[in-house]
Write an enzyme that holds these catalytic residues in place. Sequence first.
Site, PDB file in Angstrom:
ATOM      1  N   LYS A   1     102.172  28.971 -45.650  1.00 26.99           N
ATOM      2  CA  LYS A   1     101.609  28.060 -44.662  1.00 26.99           C
ATOM      3  C   LYS A   1     100.812  28.910 -43.688  1.00 26.99           C
ATOM      4  CE  LYS A   1     105.946  26.801 -43.617  1.00 26.99           C
ATOM      5  NZ  LYS A   1     105.825  25.346 -43.656  1.00 26.99           N
ATOM      6  N   ARG A   2     100.089  28.278 -42.742  1.00 21.61           N
ATOM      7  CA  ARG A   2      99.407  29.091 -41.757  1.00 21.61           C
ATOM      8  C   ARG A   2     100.408  29.930 -40.957  1.00 21.61           C
ATOM      9  NH1 ARG A   2      93.877  28.297 -40.823  1.00 21.61           N
ATOM     10  NH2 ARG A   2      94.204  29.949 -39.313  1.00 21.61           N
TER      11      ARG A   2
ATOM     12  N   LYS B   1     105.424  19.338 -51.250  1.00 24.17           N
ATOM     13  CA  LYS B   1     104.908  19.907 -52.501  1.00 24.17           C
ATOM     14  C   LYS B   1     105.990  20.740 -53.193  1.00 24.17           C
ATOM     15  CE  LYS B   1     100.483  19.764 -50.190  1.00 24.17           C
ATOM     16  NZ  LYS B   1      99.512  20.492 -49.344  1.00 24.17           N
TER      17      LYS B   1
ATOM     18  N   LYS C   1     106.032  28.375 -36.546  1.00 25.91           N
ATOM     19  CA  LYS C   1     106.483  28.235 -37.940  1.00 25.91           C
ATOM     20  C   LYS C   1     107.501  29.322 -38.315  1.00 25.91           C
ATOM     21  CE  LYS C   1     102.046  26.148 -39.338  1.00 25.91           C
ATOM     22  NZ  LYS C   1     102.377  24.787 -39.839  1.00 25.91           N
TER      23      LYS C   1
ATOM     24  N   HIS D   1      98.440  14.627 -34.624  1.00 24.42           N
ATOM     25  CA  HIS D   1      99.045  15.549 -35.590  1.00 24.42           C
ATOM     26  C   HIS D   1      99.819  16.692 -34.966  1.00 24.42           C
ATOM     27  CE1 HIS D   1      96.960  14.099 -39.289  1.00 24.42           C
ATOM     28  NE2 HIS D   1      96.052  13.707 -38.418  1.00 24.42           N
TER      29      HIS D   1
ATOM     30  N   THR E   1     103.524  19.342 -44.862  1.00 26.73           N
ATOM     31  CA  THR E   1     103.238  18.689 -46.147  1.00 26.73           C
ATOM     32  C   THR E   1     103.556  19.645 -47.296  1.00 26.73           C
ATOM     33  OG1 THR E   1     100.951  19.302 -45.725  1.00 26.73           O
ATOM     34  CG2 THR E   1     101.541  16.997 -45.410  1.00 26.73           C
TER      35      THR E   1
HETATM   36  C1  NTF Z   1      99.175  19.561 -38.440  1.00 26.45           C
HETATM   37  N1  NTF Z   1      98.451  19.498 -37.175  1.00 26.45           N
HETATM   38  C2  NTF Z   1     100.677  19.687 -38.164  1.00 26.45           C
HETATM   39  O1  NTF Z   1     100.938  20.918 -37.518  1.00 26.45           O
HETATM   40  C3  NTF Z   1     101.477  19.586 -39.466  1.00 26.45           C
HETATM   41  O2  NTF Z   1     102.845  19.548 -39.179  1.00 26.45           O
HETATM   42  C4  NTF Z   1     101.084  18.316 -40.198  1.00 26.45           C
HETATM   43  O3  NTF Z   1     101.714  18.253 -41.443  1.00 26.45           O
HETATM   44  C5  NTF Z   1      99.572  18.274 -40.403  1.00 26.45           C
HETATM   45  O4  NTF Z   1      98.910  18.352 -39.147  1.00 26.45           O
HETATM   46  C6  NTF Z   1      99.115  16.995 -41.069  1.00 26.45           C
HETATM   47  O5  NTF Z   1      99.553  15.883 -40.356  1.00 26.45           O
HETATM   48  C7  NTF Z   1      97.323  20.152 -36.943  1.00 26.45           C
HETATM   49  O6  NTF Z   1      96.822  20.919 -37.729  1.00 26.45           O
HETATM   50  C8  NTF Z   1      96.673  19.930 -35.605  1.00 26.45           C
HETATM   51  F1  NTF Z   1      95.368  20.005 -35.689  1.00 26.45           F
HETATM   52  F2  NTF Z   1      96.997  18.751 -35.103  1.00 26.45           F
HETATM   53  F3  NTF Z   1      97.104  20.831 -34.769  1.00 26.45           F
END
Ligand code: NTF
Length: 818
Positions: free
Chosen positions: A547-548, A659, A553, A359, A655
Amino acid sequence: MIDKQFKKEAFKESVKENVKFLYRKKLEEATQEQIFQAVCYTVKDVIIDNWLETQNAYKEQDPKTVYYMSMEFLMGRALGNNLINLTAYKEVKEALDELGLDLNVIEDQEPDPALGNGGLGRLAACFLDSLATLNYSAYGCGIRYRYGMFKQQIKDGYQIEVPDNWLKNGYPFELRRPEYAKEVHFGGYVDVEYDPATGSNKFVHKGYQAVKAVPFDMPIVGYNNKIVNTLRIWDAEPIVDFELDSFDKGDYKKAVEQENLARNIVEVLYPNDNHMAGKELRLKQQYFFVSASLQAAIAKYKKNHKDIMKLHEKVTFQMNDTHPTVAVAELMRILMDEEGLGWDDAWSVTTKCVAYTNHTIMAEALEKWPVELFSRLLPRVYQIIEEINRRFVLEIQEKYPGNYDKIKKMAILYDGQVKMAHLAIVAGYSVNGVAKLHTEILKKQELKDFYEMMPEKFNNKTNGITQRRFLLHGNQLLADWVTDHIGPEWITDLSQISKLKVYVDDEKAQQEFMNIKYQNKVRLAKYILEHNGVEVNPRSIFDVQVKRLHEYKRQLLNILHVIYLYDQIKKHPEMDFYPRTFIFGAKASAGYARAKKIIKLINSVADVVNNDASIEGKLKVVFIENYRVSNAEMIFAAADVSEQISTASKEASGTGNMKFMLNGAPTLGTMDGANVEIVDEVGKENAFIFGLSADEVINYENNGGYDPRVIYNTDDEIRQVLTELVNGTFSSDTELFRDLYNSLLNQNGGERADQYFILADFRSYAAAQKKVEEAYKDEKGWARMAMLNTACAGKFTSDRTIQEYVDDIWHLDKVYIK
Ligand code: NTF
């Protein structure tokens, strides 16, 4: 629906009964929270019947089952979603109305079970919804954290983290299942013993501390199909009456240690997104839930199957990022030490059962554990990893004789570290990324050597979201409108939503669509007034980044651009400017100082801008406190513009972007993650794309970065914006934002100046923002664009994603309930 419960009268009776037996009260005397509990128990009663039926059907039809192993499940509230999926939402709302109760208020009593950080955990939750809706047998496997993601308060513009005791009043939908408890062992050492039965040596784990893992099951209700799957999250309890080795008898100190271990292990979710904490307790959490889940899965399999060598025919384990990848070695351990298989057989089974999803490519997120820690905490598991590594290194040598660089780059154990991603790739039968671009970067850059050696394992599965929560529940006005125009099939087949395309030039439809957007903006404006005390104009453009909080970001780029607009309006008060509301929502990891400083900056800019009468309310900045799944649903519904502005190559998928799109907000973004595919679907004329490409970013990175000073020295307006960070414009303490200022201009240790290319992309971002304004002024053009975004969102349902996982990786069978 099951008539007994959702016949209105029966439903009302049941709620009253529940209030009586739970609280010894009459309905009129009960608090909203108590009524919430009572309503949940009524709903649970229906769910339980379907749950039993589903499990019976699974027993009879014996389908293959996926175990989705994840440290995080960001479920959000269950009551509303369960009602939606039981297709009982409207009846129940009416029944409650008749009792003088408001379903919205009751829903608001529910704590958000926030057992996740961000996208990764929410993806897991969407996947469970889709698996149940598509009639697949699935378990979510995770941890029942006592405290999930912290609650965020903003005090004087600063983030304060408050523990979120989501279990305080009891969680009505969960079910404790002590009969399925398992033991998990930590520490100790491995002994070699001669086994006369086999005539060979065996490895015996001794001197360990034991914890009891007790499962709690949560129902996962499929949409209108009577399927109820299970999210199984594990709680830890000390083992009180376990049989101590004679050697250990009466070891009081050890008993106390075991008590503490159990108490600590499930205490709290690590609040890090895209960042590895590297703490011993985190590894304990990982092994704890992985071991318990694997033991349970194998016990279940063995109940009605004899041959453990055929495990893969009925069971598959999907590892959600590297967090659960200790599963590889734990499965080997169980197969060898408990099921009596030899190495080759155990390896053959394991490598047909485990698959891995990557991810992120963010270096700081990659999990590597010091060998010292790992081998001390999990001595037997570590021993198995050593052997996996030894054999793999031999394979590398065979394939690339004399190439020691390959070993250095690919070994599982190297430099005193255990590299979890390597373990997952070596053992996994599938390795996937989460968007096309991300998977390509994995193949060409991050995991290049692995892709070269085992290309057949690699595949892409672009993420998705569930339309049931993020449109049907979160945006009921639009959901009804869509159903009125194209029928309800989109609820389980989102590709149908493209039928809306015939309406995009229809003026009446445009007006209705934008009117719904307006009403959703009014709803959000009310929430903002109540929660932030800021008045915002629902006729202004709602430009949203939720988002976080993470540097990659680039919330900092967004707020710097707000400062730039503020400067422009001040300098040219006569300038034509369409009113804008910039809305932010983000939690920063508790230990991420720079991210917290960006939150402070956003709030400081908000203070100045929102209170400057001279700009006549043209610009407003709002930071929504405690962004989480429940308020996210409302925010997506109200957004005009979707800010997806990560440094290209850094956001694996995203994601939230999907949305927003589904709710009719065009993307303002970089060609990163799934943005690329969003643009493919909707057309680049219906999005606002800017900035460096992933290739360009990677190119700079491989060649020492770029020089933001050139931009700083030559662009007066950008220089002005940066200067305002340190000249008292937004804080009387001119040093408050010095670190942010420095991060953009100065190299610092190993960190390059402006490592996320904010200044490099600033001008093209500002130009894209200008285009947003122009486009928004054209009412019909905007309505058309917004509608096209909704109409083209079909691909981004998690139903599509899950079907691809099923077709290419899991090979599950559908199960229907009569
Ligand atoms: C996150 N990864 C990614 O930063 C996002 O872009 C993605 O949409 C989501 O996963 C779901 O696939 C993480 O949180 C991690 F843990 F891999 F760093």
